[in-house]
Design an enzyme around this catalytic site. Structure first.
Site, PDB file in Angstrom:
ATOM      1  N   ASP A 126       0.919   0.972   1.840  1.00  0.00           N
ATOM      2  CA  ASP A 126       2.001   0.681   0.892  1.00  0.00           C
ATOM      3  C   ASP A 126       1.474   0.858  -0.542  1.00  0.00           C
ATOM      4  O   ASP A 126       0.427   0.297  -0.899  1.00  0.00           O
ATOM      5  CB  ASP A 126       2.454  -0.777   1.133  1.00  0.00           C
ATOM      6  N   HIS A 127       2.169   1.615  -1.335  1.00  0.00           N
ATOM      7  CA  HIS A 127       1.819   1.802  -2.759  1.00  0.00           C
ATOM      8  C   HIS A 127       0.378   2.259  -2.990  1.00  0.00           C
ATOM      9  O   HIS A 127      -0.374   1.621  -3.751  1.00  0.00           O
ATOM     10  CB  HIS A 127       2.079   0.520  -3.569  1.00  0.00           C
ATOM     11  N   GLU A 170       7.170   8.467  -4.418  1.00  0.00           N
ATOM     12  CA  GLU A 170       8.236   7.727  -5.121  1.00  0.00           C
ATOM     13  C   GLU A 170       8.621   8.414  -6.421  1.00  0.00           C
ATOM     14  O   GLU A 170       7.774   8.863  -7.180  1.00  0.00           O
ATOM     15  CB  GLU A 170       7.777   6.285  -5.413  1.00  0.00           C
ATOM     16  N   HIS A 213      10.845  -5.483  -6.625  1.00  0.00           N
ATOM     17  CA  HIS A 213       9.886  -6.278  -5.851  1.00  0.00           C
ATOM     18  C   HIS A 213       9.970  -7.764  -6.225  1.00  0.00           C
ATOM     19  O   HIS A 213      10.300  -8.103  -7.358  1.00  0.00           O
ATOM     20  CB  HIS A 213       8.464  -5.769  -6.096  1.00  0.00           C
ATOM     21  N   ASP A 249       8.829  -7.634   2.260  1.00  0.00           N
ATOM     22  CA  ASP A 249       7.622  -8.454   2.156  1.00  0.00           C
ATOM     23  C   ASP A 249       7.969  -9.883   1.722  1.00  0.00           C
ATOM     24  O   ASP A 249       7.650 -10.854   2.419  1.00  0.00           O
ATOM     25  CB  ASP A 249       6.635  -7.820   1.158  1.00  0.00           C
ATOM     26  N   SER A 250       8.667 -10.000   0.599  1.00  0.00           N
ATOM     27  CA  SER A 250       8.947 -11.341   0.050  1.00  0.00           C
ATOM     28  C   SER A 250       9.626 -12.254   1.072  1.00  0.00           C
ATOM     29  O   SER A 250       9.313 -13.451   1.154  1.00  0.00           O
ATOM     30  CB  SER A 250       9.834 -11.236  -1.196  1.00  0.00           C
TER      31      SER A 250
HETATM   32  O1  G3H Z   1       5.273  -3.808  -3.033  1.00  0.00           O
HETATM   33  C1  G3H Z   1       4.752  -4.907  -3.078  1.00  0.00           C
HETATM   34  C2  G3H Z   1       4.477  -5.671  -1.844  1.00  0.00           C
HETATM   35  O2  G3H Z   1       5.295  -6.805  -1.788  1.00  0.00           O
HETATM   36  C3  G3H Z   1       3.018  -5.999  -1.735  1.00  0.00           C
HETATM   37  O3  G3H Z   1       2.688  -7.100  -2.499  1.00  0.00           O
HETATM   38  O4  G3H Z   1       0.581  -6.338  -3.566  1.00  0.00           O
HETATM   39  O5  G3H Z   1       1.138  -8.775  -3.423  1.00  0.00           O
HETATM   40  O6  G3H Z   1       0.491  -7.493  -1.373  1.00  0.00           O
HETATM   41  P1  G3H Z   1       1.114  -7.455  -2.737  1.00  0.00           P
HETATM   42  P1  13P Z   2      10.230  -7.170  -1.448  1.00  0.00           P
HETATM   43  O1  13P Z   2       9.449  -7.841  -2.523  1.00  0.00           O
HETATM   44  O2  13P Z   2      11.676  -7.084  -1.795  1.00  0.00           O
HETATM   45  O3  13P Z   2      10.013  -7.757  -0.117  1.00  0.00           O
HETATM   46  O4  13P Z   2       9.718  -5.631  -1.373  1.00  0.00           O
HETATM   47  C1  13P Z   2       8.582  -5.274  -0.640  1.00  0.00           C
HETATM   48  C2  13P Z   2       8.163  -3.878  -0.867  1.00  0.00           C
HETATM   49  O5  13P Z   2       8.851  -3.052  -1.416  1.00  0.00           O
HETATM   50  C3  13P Z   2       6.834  -3.485  -0.354  1.00  0.00           C
HETATM   51  O6  13P Z   2       6.500  -2.185  -0.710  1.00  0.00           O
HETATM   52 ZN    ZN Z   3       7.246  -1.561  -2.620  1.00  0.00          ZN
END
Ligand code: G3H
Ligand code: 13P
Ligand code: ZN
Length: 313
Positions: free
Chosen positions: A84-85, A136, A182, A260-261
């Site tokens: 992710d990212h 993206e 996010h 995620d959240s």
């Molecule tokens: O895109 C963001 C996700 O919620 C990941 O969050 O970088 O705190 O693990 P994090």
């Molecule tokens: P949320 O914070 O809305 O859960 O998004 C998660 C996300 O985009 C992870 O890449």
């Molecule tokens: Zn994201």
């Protein structure tokens, strides 16, 4: 089946008018909760690790936890492991070289030509190694990996750029910015939560058949916010994406919805409630089990009521 890429998942999801949940994983309980829910409902699923997750748990632990989930679910459902990212070519390469089946190169904060250049480089390397790539275009507001993008500087994806971007990068899916963000505070209290499904429709018209990804798609269930606050939390004004709008997106070209959240809220609500009700407990297995149960219930609800991926394994 071993870990799979998202190619087949996205093809079926696009044609079937549903989306695959991409859930962030940070520890064993979260991996178990997501994959048990997906198995019970015969749903394909994507487990994704952010840079923050890799820093917290270490890449090797995350990879082996996900491989353990494949084994524990008796290979009954397709599971993809996604970065992710990914911030640059090096982190994507590291994941490609270490068993991930999908990576995201996030060049969205770079100038357009630079975003194309780095996304193309990752796509070339990934494809040579049988891995798929998400890129993206447009920038989301919110907090991600300690980078806080203010709502005013976030930018919707420009539909006039998407064909050029996809053709020149060769990526397999595209994350777009249409008003999701996010974190757990997506809209100002009192405003009408709303994502730009009209921009999505324009993009779909220009890229027929191409899988679209939505980040920042937690719906922030108020039941969990209420529980957290009832047991000592302080989450005032947490607001997510309305689930009916996510369902509309899933019926359209959105094949991957990132969450995620909501997992964090579910886990924290379970743990807080447990510890408040059982002040004498100190065995982590007791309160983590309640957190895990909450996460599993949340993922079941997403699969049935938001993603539509039940019985699509
Ligand atoms: O895109 C963001 C996700 O919620 C990941 O969050 O970088 O705190 O693990 P994090
Ligand atoms: P949320 O914070 O809305 O859960 O998004 C998660 C996300 O985009 C992870 O890449
Ligand atoms: Zn994201």
């Amino acid at each position: 089946m071993p870990l799979v890429t998202t190619t087949e998942m996205f093809k079926k999801a696009y044609n079937g008018g549903y989306a695959i949940g991409a859930f962030n994983v940070n520890n064993m309980e979260i991996v178990q909760a997501i994959t048990e829910a997906a198995r019970e409902l015969h749903s394909p699923v994507i487990l994704q690790a952010s840079a923050g997750a890799r820093k917290y748990a270490q890449a090797a632990y995350l990879r082996h936890l996900v491989e353990a989930a494949v084994e524990a679910t008796d290979n009954e459902i397709p599971i993809a492991l996604h970065l992710d990212h990914g911030a640059d070519f090096e982190v994507c390469k590291d994941c490609i070289d270490n068993g991930f089946t999908s990576v995201m190169i996030d060049g969205s904060s770079r100038p357009y030509e630079e975003n194309i250049e780095v996304s193309r480089k990752v796509a070339d390397y990934a494809h040579d190694n049988g891995v798929v790539v998400e890129a993206e275009l447009g920038t989301l507001a919110g907090v991600e990996d300690d980078v806080n993008v203010a709502a005013e500087t976030a930018q919707y994806t420009d539909p006039d750029q998407v064909v050029d971007f996809v053709n020149r990068t060769g990526v397999d899916s595209l994350a777009i910015a249409i008003g999701t963000s996010h974190g757990a505070y997506k809209f100002k209290p009192g405003t009408q939560p709303h994502i730009r499904l009209d921009i999505l429709a324009e993009i779909v018209e220009k890229l027929p058949g191409f899988p679209i990804v939505l980040h920042g798609s937690s719906s922030v269930p108020q039941s969990h916010v209420k529980t957290i606050n009832e047991y000592g939390g302080a989450l005032q004004g947490a607001i997510g994406i309305p689930e009916d709008q996510l369902r509309d997106a899933a019926r359209s070209a959105v094949c991957k919805i990132n969450i995620d959240s909501d997992l964090r809220l579910a886990m924290t609500a379970g743990v807080r409630e447990h510890l408040a009700k059982h002040p004498s407990h100190f065995d982590p297995r007791q309160y983590l089990a309640d957190g895990r149960n909450n996460v599993k219930a949340l993922v079941r609800d997403k699969i049935i009521n938001v993603l539509g991926s039940e019985n699509k394994a």
